[in-house]
Enzyme design. Structure first.
Site, PDB file in Angstrom:
ATOM      1  N   HIS A   9       0.843  -1.199   0.000  1.00 45.67           N
ATOM      2  CA  HIS A   9       0.000   0.000   0.000  1.00 45.67           C
ATOM      3  C   HIS A   9       0.882   1.255   0.000  1.00 45.67           C
ATOM      4  CE1 HIS A   9      -3.456   2.556   1.386  1.00 45.67           C
ATOM      5  NE2 HIS A   9      -2.466   3.227   1.947  1.00 45.67           N
ATOM      6  N   GLU A  10       1.856   1.280   0.888  1.00 49.54           N
ATOM      7  CA  GLU A  10       2.745   2.443   0.969  1.00 49.54           C
ATOM      8  C   GLU A  10       3.644   2.541  -0.261  1.00 49.54           C
ATOM      9  OE1 GLU A  10       2.062   4.537   3.100  1.00 49.54           O
ATOM     10  OE2 GLU A  10       0.825   3.289   4.416  1.00 49.54           O
TER      11      GLU A  10
ATOM     12  N   HIS B  47       1.758   4.242  -2.975  1.00 54.41           N
ATOM     13  CA  HIS B  47       1.760   5.693  -2.793  1.00 54.41           C
ATOM     14  C   HIS B  47       3.019   6.306  -3.416  1.00 54.41           C
ATOM     15  CE1 HIS B  47      -1.778   6.529  -0.519  1.00 54.41           C
ATOM     16  NE2 HIS B  47      -1.440   5.811   0.544  1.00 54.41           N
TER      17      HIS B  47
ATOM     18  N   GLU C  86      -6.233   6.898  -1.307  1.00 51.34           N
ATOM     19  CA  GLU C  86      -6.194   5.694  -0.473  1.00 51.34           C
ATOM     20  C   GLU C  86      -6.807   4.497  -1.195  1.00 51.34           C
ATOM     21  OE1 GLU C  86      -4.636   5.188   2.454  1.00 51.34           O
ATOM     22  OE2 GLU C  86      -3.866   7.193   2.005  1.00 51.34           O
TER      23      GLU C  86
END
Length: 293
Positions: A139-140, A143, A222
């Protein structure tokens, strides 16, 4: 390239709008030039300085250091996961830090894709299994690969420019309404208490309204980070990680300046428009529906 093009177009639009507003409000040429320059410098200057210092600010805020030489099996494993996912996403492996917190959380920050940082809480490492940890890291990493930090900075810079210009421009006009005010006096000469108080008051008002925009973008990104993680490690693993967070709410140990970069955002019980993250159950449902895949 697309992000740069959007940046240029957005700024040209901002400048055009400011000039139109100045024409209809009658603000003098020297005043409008001052407002545009000061708004641009302070608006974008503050945003980009924060971005450039983001890694140092993050490390200082959480009282942690970058892991240069792994000291245990957990750190060795985490660095291997970062390296593997970096190769998958074709980006430079981010720096890693682990900070002490009972909250299940992690965040990414950094000025560029090739100079980024991923921070993981001890609470997350203690309460999640390896597949869930991989999902959070993915997830990070998404980003970072999507350039969310720089995009967020550009949006914040544009928003800041509007806030500064509008607050100072309106304060200038309102402070000229009195019978004893000299309407030909430039903003550079407008240093009275009335102008100062109005400027501060309007910056607070417009800044609050502008936060709707930045928080909206934060919530949208997100979903895409969740989807990116699901593509790397599987939908089930990302859903499992989010479900684990539902029973471990985010604490206030992360500073507000970093909250938009966390995987587990703080809830705001006053107005949902101020939330940096969508509710976890909404993010989970989006993954079930494959909405952003």
């Amino acid at each position: 390239m697309i992000r740069l093009l959007l940046f240029v177009v957005t700024n040209l639009s901002v400048i055009s709008l400011l000039c139109i507003i100045a024409f209809f409000t009658g603000i003098q040429t020297n005043n409008i030039i001052y407002l545009i320059i000061s708004g641009f410098l302070f608006g974008f200057g503050g945003a980009f300085i924060s971005l450039l210092l983001s890694k140092k600010i993050a490390l200082f805020s959480i009282g942690s250091n970058i892991i240069r030489n792994p000291q245990n099996k957990s750190e060795i494993w985490l660095l291997k996961v970062l390296k593997k996912q970096s190769i998958q996403l074709n980006i430079k492996t981010p720096d890693l830090t682990i900070y002490h917190s009972h909250s299940i959380n992690a965040f990414a920050t950094g000025p560029r894709k090739d100079s980024s940082l991923i921070a993981i809480s001890t609470g997350l490492l203690n309460k999640m299994n390896k597949n869930e940890i991989k999902a959070v890291i993915a997830h990070e990493m998404t980003h970072i690969a999507n350039g969310d930090m720089i995009t967020m900075t550009l949006i914040q810079g544009v928003v800041n420019t509007f806030v500064i210009f509008l607050s100072r421009g309106i304060a200038y006009l309102l402070s000229n309404l009195g019978p004893n005010n000299n309407s030909s006096e430039s903003i550079l000469q407008k240093t009275g208490a009335a102008y100062l108080i109005l400027t501060i008051f309007l910056e607070i008002i417009f800044g609050t309204i502008a936060s709707f925009i930045t928080m909206w973008f934060s919530r949208r990104r997100e979903f895409y980070a969740d989807a990116g993680s699901a593509k790397i490690v599987g939908v089930k693993n990302m859903i499992a990680a989010l479900e684990k967070m539902q029973y471990n709410p985010c604490s206030l140990e992360i500073p507000k300046t970093l909250s938009t970069f966390c995987i587990n955002g703080q809830k705001n019980s006053i107005v949902s428009l101020f939330m940096s993250h969508p509710p976890l159950h909404v993010r989970i449902q989006a993954l079930y529906n494959r909405t952003y895949m």
